[in-house]
Design a protein around this motif. Structure first.
Motif, mmCIF file in Angstrom:
data_model
loop_
_atom_site.group_PDB
_atom_site.id
_atom_site.type_symbol
_atom_site.label_atom_id
_atom_site.label_comp_id
_atom_site.label_asym_id
_atom_site.label_seq_id
_atom_site.Cartn_x
_atom_site.Cartn_y
_atom_site.Cartn_z
ATOM 1 N N MET A 1 0.841 -1.170 0.000
ATOM 2 C CA MET A 1 0.000 0.000 0.000
ATOM 3 C C MET A 1 0.890 1.238 0.000
ATOM 4 N N THR B 1 -13.549 -2.422 -4.487
ATOM 5 C CA THR B 1 -13.359 -1.046 -4.966
ATOM 6 C C THR B 1 -14.638 -0.232 -4.913
ATOM 7 N N GLY C 1 -7.141 -4.170 -3.322
ATOM 8 C CA GLY C 1 -7.778 -3.771 -4.572
ATOM 9 C C GLY C 1 -8.938 -4.657 -4.994
ATOM 10 N N ARG C 2 -9.350 -5.583 -4.143
ATOM 11 C CA ARG C 2 -10.435 -6.499 -4.501
ATOM 12 C C ARG C 2 -11.811 -5.934 -4.196
ATOM 13 N N SER D 1 -10.401 -0.207 -0.347
ATOM 14 C CA SER D 1 -9.790 -0.799 -1.528
ATOM 15 C C SER D 1 -8.343 -1.195 -1.226
ATOM 16 N N ALA D 2 -7.602 -0.307 -0.587
ATOM 17 C CA ALA D 2 -6.213 -0.610 -0.222
ATOM 18 C C ALA D 2 -6.152 -1.775 0.770
#
Length: 173
Positions: free
Chosen positions: A1, A45, A42-43, A37-38
């Motif tokens: 991240m 969003t 990223g899965r 998201s982070a």
């Protein structure tokens, strides 16, 4: 991240943070959507930025289902979202701290993860959201000492007066 740039007079304060329980690293973002998201690698969003509004609809249930699905699949690089805490009632006020761990909670009444609250989050929690099959316990002192409240097993828009703005450490079961 990657860390977001520091806030300036022309830029809003970074109010949504992610803390990795395995490393203690905290990274902050401008919105809950970006932070979540982070935290999910990223899965996820499409987490709602306004959780107070989402709590009135199906948004939080959908988010809970997605975090459980991802936890069951092992998470990205082992990162699993285990809980989110908020400064204000009803997940409002625009500030959140999301915790990640290397694995989901086993949900067998054994403590899986714990942490002292970062200095800027000490004695500020008013609402909580457990994720990844976890239950959240709040303690009034560091190192899980003092008064204890929980286990919070469901999204809790108001933790009540007993531990409101008194949390110095947190555990995930």
């Amino acid at each position: 991240m990657a860390a977001a740039p520091p806030a300036s007079a022309d830029q809003p304060a970074l109010e949504h943070c992610v803390l990795a329980l395995d490393t203690g690293r905290q990274t902050c973002y401008e919105g809950f959507t970006a932070a979540f998201s982070a935290a999910s690698g990223g899965r996820i969003t499409d987490a709602p930025d306004n959780l107070k509004a989402a709590s009135r609809g199906s948004g939080l249930q959908e988010l809970r289902a997605e975090t459980l699905r991802l936890a069951d699949s092992g998470g990205a690089s082992g990162d699993v979202i285990v809980g989110t805490v908020f400064r204000d009632k009803d997940y409002g006020g625009g500030e959140s701290l999301t915790f990640t761990a290397l694995s989901p909670c086993r949900n067998n009444d054994a403590e899986d993860w714990w942490n002292n609250m970062p200095a800027d989050w000490n004695d500020t929690i008013t609402s909580v959201q457990p994720w990844a099959n976890c239950w959240i316990e709040l303690y009034s002192d560091v190192n899980r000492g003092g008064d204890r409240d929980g286990a919070f097993r469901d999204n809790t828009p108001d933790i009540g007066s007993y531990m409101n703005d008194r949390t110095s450490s947190i555990a995930f079961r």
